[in-house]
Design a protein around this motif. Sequence first.
Motif, PDB file in Angstrom:
ATOM      1  N   GLY A 151      34.278  67.280  10.953  1.00  0.00           N
ATOM      2  CA  GLY A 151      33.631  68.181  10.004  1.00  0.00           C
ATOM      3  C   GLY A 151      34.298  68.210   8.659  1.00  0.00           C
ATOM      4  O   GLY A 151      34.124  69.160   7.885  1.00  0.00           O
ATOM      5  N   ARG A 152      35.053  67.147   8.332  1.00  0.00           N
ATOM      6  CA  ARG A 152      35.729  67.074   7.037  1.00  0.00           C
ATOM      7  C   ARG A 152      35.095  66.042   6.105  1.00  0.00           C
ATOM      8  O   ARG A 152      35.591  65.827   5.001  1.00  0.00           O
ATOM      9  N   GLY A 153      34.042  65.397   6.530  1.00  0.00           N
ATOM     10  CA  GLY A 153      33.362  64.405   5.717  1.00  0.00           C
ATOM     11  C   GLY A 153      31.912  64.271   6.137  1.00  0.00           C
ATOM     12  O   GLY A 153      31.549  64.615   7.266  1.00  0.00           O
ATOM     13  N   GLU A 154      31.091  63.787   5.243  1.00  0.00           N
ATOM     14  CA  GLU A 154      29.678  63.586   5.540  1.00  0.00           C
ATOM     15  C   GLU A 154      29.453  62.188   6.132  1.00  0.00           C
ATOM     16  O   GLU A 154      30.367  61.369   6.176  1.00  0.00           O
ATOM     17  N   ARG A 155      28.234  61.903   6.565  1.00  0.00           N
ATOM     18  CA  ARG A 155      27.962  60.609   7.179  1.00  0.00           C
ATOM     19  C   ARG A 155      27.339  59.615   6.211  1.00  0.00           C
ATOM     20  O   ARG A 155      26.706  58.652   6.630  1.00  0.00           O
ATOM     21  N   ASP A 156      27.556  59.839   4.899  1.00  0.00           N
ATOM     22  CA  ASP A 156      26.978  58.947   3.897  1.00  0.00           C
ATOM     23  C   ASP A 156      27.400  57.495   4.097  1.00  0.00           C
ATOM     24  O   ASP A 156      26.611  56.578   3.899  1.00  0.00           O
ATOM     25  N   GLY A 157      28.657  57.271   4.471  1.00  0.00           N
ATOM     26  CA  GLY A 157      29.149  55.909   4.626  1.00  0.00           C
ATOM     27  C   GLY A 157      28.928  55.326   6.007  1.00  0.00           C
ATOM     28  O   GLY A 157      29.357  54.194   6.275  1.00  0.00           O
ATOM     29  N   LEU A 158      28.270  56.067   6.888  1.00  0.00           N
ATOM     30  CA  LEU A 158      28.034  55.615   8.253  1.00  0.00           C
ATOM     31  C   LEU A 158      26.628  55.052   8.395  1.00  0.00           C
ATOM     32  O   LEU A 158      25.725  55.398   7.633  1.00  0.00           O
ATOM     33  N   VAL A 159      26.433  54.201   9.386  1.00  0.00           N
ATOM     34  CA  VAL A 159      25.120  53.639   9.688  1.00  0.00           C
ATOM     35  C   VAL A 159      24.582  54.346  10.927  1.00  0.00           C
ATOM     36  O   VAL A 159      25.251  54.369  11.969  1.00  0.00           O
ATOM     37  N   ALA A 210      18.645  62.777  14.355  1.00  0.00           N
ATOM     38  CA  ALA A 210      18.957  64.161  14.724  1.00  0.00           C
ATOM     39  C   ALA A 210      20.061  64.220  15.777  1.00  0.00           C
ATOM     40  O   ALA A 210      20.823  65.196  15.844  1.00  0.00           O
ATOM     41  N   LEU A 211      20.168  63.181  16.597  1.00  0.00           N
ATOM     42  CA  LEU A 211      21.221  63.157  17.618  1.00  0.00           C
ATOM     43  C   LEU A 211      22.596  62.950  16.994  1.00  0.00           C
ATOM     44  O   LEU A 211      23.607  63.415  17.546  1.00  0.00           O
ATOM     45  N   ALA A 212      22.654  62.256  15.861  1.00  0.00           N
ATOM     46  CA  ALA A 212      23.927  62.129  15.154  1.00  0.00           C
ATOM     47  C   ALA A 212      24.382  63.500  14.665  1.00  0.00           C
ATOM     48  O   ALA A 212      25.556  63.878  14.827  1.00  0.00           O
ATOM     49  N   ASP A 213      23.465  64.252  14.079  1.00  0.00           N
ATOM     50  CA  ASP A 213      23.808  65.609  13.648  1.00  0.00           C
ATOM     51  C   ASP A 213      24.199  66.477  14.842  1.00  0.00           C
ATOM     52  O   ASP A 213      25.096  67.324  14.738  1.00  0.00           O
ATOM     53  N   ARG A 214      23.533  66.264  15.955  1.00  0.00           N
ATOM     54  CA  ARG A 214      23.846  67.042  17.154  1.00  0.00           C
ATOM     55  C   ARG A 214      25.254  66.738  17.654  1.00  0.00           C
ATOM     56  O   ARG A 214      26.002  67.661  18.025  1.00  0.00           O
ATOM     57  N   LEU A 215      25.657  65.475  17.638  1.00  0.00           N
ATOM     58  CA  LEU A 215      27.001  65.118  18.085  1.00  0.00           C
ATOM     59  C   LEU A 215      28.048  65.747  17.185  1.00  0.00           C
ATOM     60  O   LEU A 215      29.053  66.277  17.666  1.00  0.00           O
ATOM     61  N   ARG A 216      27.821  65.672  15.878  1.00  0.00           N
ATOM     62  CA  ARG A 216      28.792  66.289  14.972  1.00  0.00           C
ATOM     63  C   ARG A 216      28.902  67.779  15.239  1.00  0.00           C
ATOM     64  O   ARG A 216      30.004  68.343  15.253  1.00  0.00           O
ATOM     65  N   ALA A 217      27.779  68.451  15.473  1.00  0.00           N
ATOM     66  CA  ALA A 217      27.826  69.895  15.746  1.00  0.00           C
ATOM     67  C   ALA A 217      28.596  70.175  17.027  1.00  0.00           C
ATOM     68  O   ALA A 217      29.374  71.138  17.088  1.00  0.00           O
ATOM     69  N   VAL A 218      28.398  69.366  18.058  1.00  0.00           N
ATOM     70  CA  VAL A 218      29.141  69.546  19.312  1.00  0.00           C
ATOM     71  C   VAL A 218      30.638  69.333  19.070  1.00  0.00           C
ATOM     72  O   VAL A 218      31.472  70.097  19.548  1.00  0.00           O
TER      73      VAL A 218
END
Length: 265
Positions: free
Chosen positions: A237-245, A251-259
């Motif tokens: 939770g210290r960086g965004e996923r701009d540089g990730l593919v 929505a599952l990527a956002d869900r994993l980060r939230a978990v």
Amino acid sequence: MDALASIARDSALFLDAVRAARPDARVPACPEWGAADLTYHLAEVQDFWSAVVGPAEGRGLDGDDVRTLRRPDDDAALPTLAAEATARLLAALAGRDPHEPCWSWHDAGRTVGWVRRRQAHEALVHRVDAEQTAGRDVTSADPEVAADGVDEILRVLVDGIPEWATFAPDGSTISVAVDGPGETPRSWELAFGRLTGTGPESGTAYDLDSAQLVDLPGSTSAQVSGAAWDLDLWLWGRGERDGLVVRGDAALADRLRAVAVQETQ
């Protein structure tokens, strides 16, 4: 990974950043904290684990027996308190057999080596907090350390079902992969679901969104990949996923980060 070197490096960078931060600056990832609160937190954590590991000869303490580090009345004394706590932690860990037993809150991690690894990533994450609080650019981490950080947050903090709880998968899955330029590829697969149960000590009933590591024979519902440092910052939770593919269901990527962030609170 040289965990002791990482603790020393990131703790020094941490102190430099908190000393430069405005007294009223808030910690972006933990807005309820100011720079002084962040400084005390890392000092208290490092002091706690130095007591758990104990002296070079002899056993340390169980967690319940460690006295909480007193916070000074004057916040100006906090950087010195933190520097002293780092020195105690490094002295406690230096030269110790990583397989030597010691207390831990994690069932699979009751060794000095587990503490060494956990404290390396604790110092790294809060060093990032300190730099962001001071308004500085975040210093990069060694790719090997960052990849180990991804493994630690997924394997130690996210994965795992308490004896009193049950996990019901819901069919959604995700893979996380380190594949940055020049980095050693690594990957993890997780299944999403609900973790439910009642904690025996508090009597609190839990019903949480969760993800558990699994071995999946086919493709997953979503895939997140990128450089280890980008993944490590994102999961914490210290960086965004701009540089990730992200492939598949974003929505599952956002869900994993939230978990993941839920498990680090």
